[in-house]
Every structure is written in C-alpha cells, then in structure tokens.
Design an enzyme around this catalytic site. Structure first.
Site, PDB file in Angstrom:
ATOM      1  N   GLU A 119       2.438   3.338  14.015  1.00 47.61           N
ATOM      2  CA  GLU A 119       1.334   3.275  14.974  1.00 47.61           C
ATOM      3  C   GLU A 119       1.027   4.664  15.538  1.00 47.61           C
ATOM      4  O   GLU A 119      -0.140   5.011  15.789  1.00 47.61           O
ATOM      5  CB  GLU A 119       1.691   2.320  16.111  1.00 47.61           C
ATOM      6  CG  GLU A 119       1.779   0.858  15.670  1.00 47.61           C
ATOM      7  CD  GLU A 119       2.415  -0.042  16.718  1.00 47.61           C
ATOM      8  OE1 GLU A 119       2.788   0.483  17.801  1.00 47.61           O
ATOM      9  OE2 GLU A 119       2.549  -1.247  16.457  1.00 47.61           O
ATOM     10  N   SER A 205       9.600  16.736  -1.151  1.00 43.81           N
ATOM     11  CA  SER A 205       8.449  15.910  -1.528  1.00 43.81           C
ATOM     12  C   SER A 205       8.289  15.727  -3.033  1.00 43.81           C
ATOM     13  O   SER A 205       7.980  14.628  -3.483  1.00 43.81           O
ATOM     14  CB  SER A 205       7.164  16.506  -0.946  1.00 43.81           C
ATOM     15  OG  SER A 205       7.055  16.203   0.421  1.00 43.81           O
ATOM     16  N   HIS A 334       2.673   2.300   0.742  1.00 43.69           N
ATOM     17  CA  HIS A 334       3.537   3.376   0.249  1.00 43.69           C
ATOM     18  C   HIS A 334       3.749   4.420   1.333  1.00 43.69           C
ATOM     19  O   HIS A 334       4.852   4.893   1.551  1.00 43.69           O
ATOM     20  CB  HIS A 334       2.908   4.037  -0.984  1.00 43.69           C
ATOM     21  CG  HIS A 334       3.642   5.251  -1.452  1.00 43.69           C
ATOM     22  ND1 HIS A 334       4.832   5.197  -2.135  1.00 43.69           N
ATOM     23  CD2 HIS A 334       3.366   6.569  -1.292  1.00 43.69           C
ATOM     24  CE1 HIS A 334       5.248   6.410  -2.399  1.00 43.69           C
ATOM     25  NE2 HIS A 334       4.387   7.269  -1.893  1.00 43.69           N
ATOM     26  N   SER A 335       2.683   4.765   2.020  1.00 42.15           N
ATOM     27  CA  SER A 335       2.743   5.725   3.127  1.00 42.15           C
ATOM     28  C   SER A 335       1.494   5.516   3.966  1.00 42.15           C
ATOM     29  O   SER A 335       0.655   4.654   3.672  1.00 42.15           O
ATOM     30  CB  SER A 335       2.798   7.166   2.607  1.00 42.15           C
ATOM     31  OG  SER A 335       1.570   7.510   1.978  1.00 42.15           O
TER      32      SER A 335
END
Length: 443
Positions: A119, A205, A334-335
């Site tokens: 959020e 990443s 996923h993200s």
C-alpha cells in the site's frame, strides 16, 4: 543418515520404480566401493554394461525413445493435507510449541508487512515492492531447517528467511525507504535485502546471477571443511537462464555442499510455466546433472522443513548438491510494476488464496494441537500490525543518506576520476541548492 535424507538422496529412484529405463541397481546406489572400481567390476562381470566414459548404462536391442509422456511425473512429497491434518504421524517433525509459534508468527508477520509496504508503494511513498503472498511456507519451512550460519543466496522473494533469522522490522523498513539507517546506505532498490551477520548475501536484480555465485561459495565451504552448507533460492523462471545450468553443473562436478531451492510458483512474471518449459517441472533436471532431487508441496510448511533438513544433511555429510522443487503459487502480483489480472483469472487466484493457503493450513494444525485459537489470532493480527506501522513510521521520517555515499565503498582508495566526479557534484549541488531536496538528506 536419517530415513528421510536417504529418500531425498535417492528420491529420483522413488518415482522411477517399475520403469526399467530409469532404474539404477540398488547395489550401485548403496555400494561404498569407489566409482572407478565399481565400473571396473561391472566391466568384468557383465558384458552388457557399456564402457563409454560419458554415461552409465547397459546395452539394449530394443529401439525405444524416452518420451516425456511415458511416466506420471515426479510425485510431490507432503506431510499435511490441505486442511492441515498430518497424514502420516511418523513424518511430523515434532517441533516444540515455541518453535511452531515462531514459525507461524514469522509467516503472518511477513504477510502483514507485505500488505502495508504494498500500500505504501501504491501511495507513492516507496518506489517498488514485491510481496510474498502464498509462498510463506517455502521461506519459513526452509529457514527453520537450516543452520543459522549456513550461507543464503536469495532471489528477491525470500524476505521470510531473513525475518526468521532475526532481520528486524526496522531493518526491512529502512531498506525499503533507502534511508540513512539502511545497511546498504540507500544504494539498493527496495526488497534487495542483505545482512552479513545473518549470513544472507545481498540480493541482486539480474535474474539467476546468484546461482553460480552460490556454487562458488559452496566450493569454498568444501575446501574450508567448515561443516556448513549454502542454500540458493530461485524461481522456475530463473531456471531458464544459462546461469542456472552452469551452477547445477559446477556444483555437481565439483561436489559442493549446496541446496538449490526452486520456488515453482506457476509464473515467471507474466509467463506461465507451460510457456516456460515442456519438461516435468524443474525437479526433472536434477538427476540429469547428477543431483539428488525431491519435489515437495511448497504450501506445506512441514514438508518444506523435512525436505530442507534432509537435503542439508546430504549436502554437508556427502559434500554434494541437492535440488528441491517446492510447488507453490504466487497469489500476489509479481511486483508493484505488474498487473497479473492481464494473464490469469480471478477464480484461479481465489482458489489458492481461499482453498490451499499455507498460512491457513498451518493455523488449522496449530489449533488442532491446542496452541492457537481464534482469540489469539485476532490479538496477534492487531499486535503485528501495530509493530509494522511503528517501524514504518520511524523509517519514513528518517533522513536519507549523504549523497556523497554514492562514491564510497567501491574502492579501498577512491581513484582520481571518482574524486573529480565527487568534487564536480559538490559544486553542482552548491550552485543549484534550490533544485535538490538537500534538507531530507544527512549533511
């Protein structure tokens, strides 16, 4: 060696029994005779054993191809059913009440933290986030089975492993807010955690780059004979990268004490598994590389615990890699840069969220055991949310790191070209103070 560890060691033979083209003679599995002597014995005693150096096999006069549809698939090891009932009590790990509650509270705290930080990103307060919804059992079940000093290489969805090891809510929040209290000094994007004291290598990443690095660390552990193992987490999508194949082969041929832990959650970002590969998941690749392999129910925290514990035992005692494929489901996107509704149905997600959630399953077990209840659940939900919001508030108010930090911690002695860049940056910031939020950074 425990009975379960033996099963993991020879796990591939469990599902291949009755299929002659996959069988390995039991005498070869259990023999303590060195491999070269064993091969010589085969040459001498059986003229039907091929002597090619590249494979172990017998001759056959039957023209037959191995076909992917000629078997039913590697079975999925489980301890509990979907309602949290232990199917065979002999496989209940029989953990203490204290340990069980730590595991459950870690899983649910992770869930609460995910909701608040997700959020937060949607409100523009942090730049990026990745949730762990639906995969909590893979984190906590495996973390609980490891030695705290075992080295962890995560991908980017292993926050629960760190939480179980003692990474605090403040540390999670400081990293996601890239403030001056962050161990990484604000250099990494959110969810790229790391902590040397907790033996958790900082997440990168690029996909699958941690896998060959983990194999190298495991080889170093082998040479050091320190009695520790390396565990390397990755997804089924990462297993399509070349680095995965290199890591598997290096670990197997160099006989490294490493556990490769694959979270097969059904999707590599937006790519479903049926578009990612055509074989029987990732576990099928283990025997091809010479690794002991097992497939487990990733929504069953006990199955994950038992399999990881047995796999670690094999890795350390025998100095050889083990592959675990944990079958689970990614309930969240996923993200925060992904909208999974574009490639999967609401009904599909709802099934895994409501019918086969690892937290719900574990909660049922704890309630049946008499150490958890609806009242305790409600109290814990309130308390855990307060803890997360407190850490959230502190991290958001903390100053950002000094901007000069971007030039440090790369070289022992800062080279001339970086020194010049830093001086130019100082002059630039001084000339354009009003254009930069200097007051939000440490001076």
């Amino acid at each position: 060696m425990s009975a379960l560890a033996y099963r993991v060691r020879n796990g591939f033979s469990l599902w291949s029994q009755g299929r002659n083209w996959l069988k390995t003679p039991q005498s070869l599995i259990s023999s303590s005779v060195p491999a070269n002597k064993l091969v010589q014995r085969c040459y001498a005693s059986d003229s039907n054993v091929a002597q090619f150096p590249g494979a172990k096999a017998t001759y056959t006069e039957e023209l037959s191809f191995l076909r992917p549809d000629s078997y039913d698939g590697i079975p999925i090891y489980r301890v509990m059913d979907q309602k949290g009932k232990v199917i065979d009590v002999s496989y209940d790990p029989k953990l203490s009440d204290e340990e069980l509650l730590k595991m459950y509270k870690s899983m649910t705290m992770l869930n609460t933290m995910d909701k608040i930080l997700y959020e937060s990103q949607r409100q523009g307060r942090i730049s990026f986030y990745m949730t762990n919804y639906g995969e909590e059992a893979t984190h906590i079940g495996s973390a609980a089975a490891l030695n705290p000093k075992d080295l962890v290489y995560g991908q980017y969805r292993e926050a629960g492993v760190l939480m179980y090891r003692g990474f605090t809510l403040d540390q999670f929040m400081n990293q996601c807010y890239s403030n001056s209290l962050d161990n990484g000094k604000g250099r990494q994007m959110p969810v790229h955690y790391g902590d040397s004291e907790l033996s958790f290598v900082t997440i990168s990443s690029p996909l699958a780059t941690q896998m060959p690095q983990a194999a190298g660390s495991a080889y170093a552990f082998k040479r050091a004979q320190n009695g520790l193992a390396v565990i390397c987490y990755f997804g089924e999508g990462a297993a399509s990268e070349g680095d995965a194949h290199a890591a598997f082969n290096f670990a197997a041929t160099l006989e490294c004490p490493i556990v490769f832990f694959c979270r097969n959650n059904g999707y590599a970002i937006s790519t479903p598994v049926h578009e990612q590969y055509r074989g029987d998941g990732i576990a099928i690749r283990g025997p091809a590389y010479g690794m002991s392999t097992i497939r487990v129910d990733g929504n069953d925290v006990f199955a994950v615990y038992n399999a990881t514990k047995a796999a670690r035992e094999i890795a350390v005692r025998e100095s050889r890699p083990v592959l675990i494929e944990a079958m689970t489901y990614r309930i969240g996107h996923h993200s925060t840069s992904d909208d999974s509704s574009a490639y999967r149905s609401v009904d599909e997600v709802r099934y895994w969220d409501q019918k086969d959630h690892p937290i719900t399953r574990f909660a049922s077990y704890l309630q049946e055991r008499g150490i958890w209840s609806e009242e305790k659940e409600n109290e814990w939900k309130t308390d855990s949310r307060k803890q997360v919001l407190k850490a959230f508030g502190k991290a958001e108010k903390a100053l950002k790191p000094k901007w000069e930090e971007m030039f440090t911690d790369v070289y022992d002695d800062v080279p001339p070209h970086l020194q010049k860049q830093m001086e130019d940056m100082k002059k630039h910031v001084e000339n354009y103070k009003g254009e930069y939020p200097i007051s939000s950074h440490e001076s």
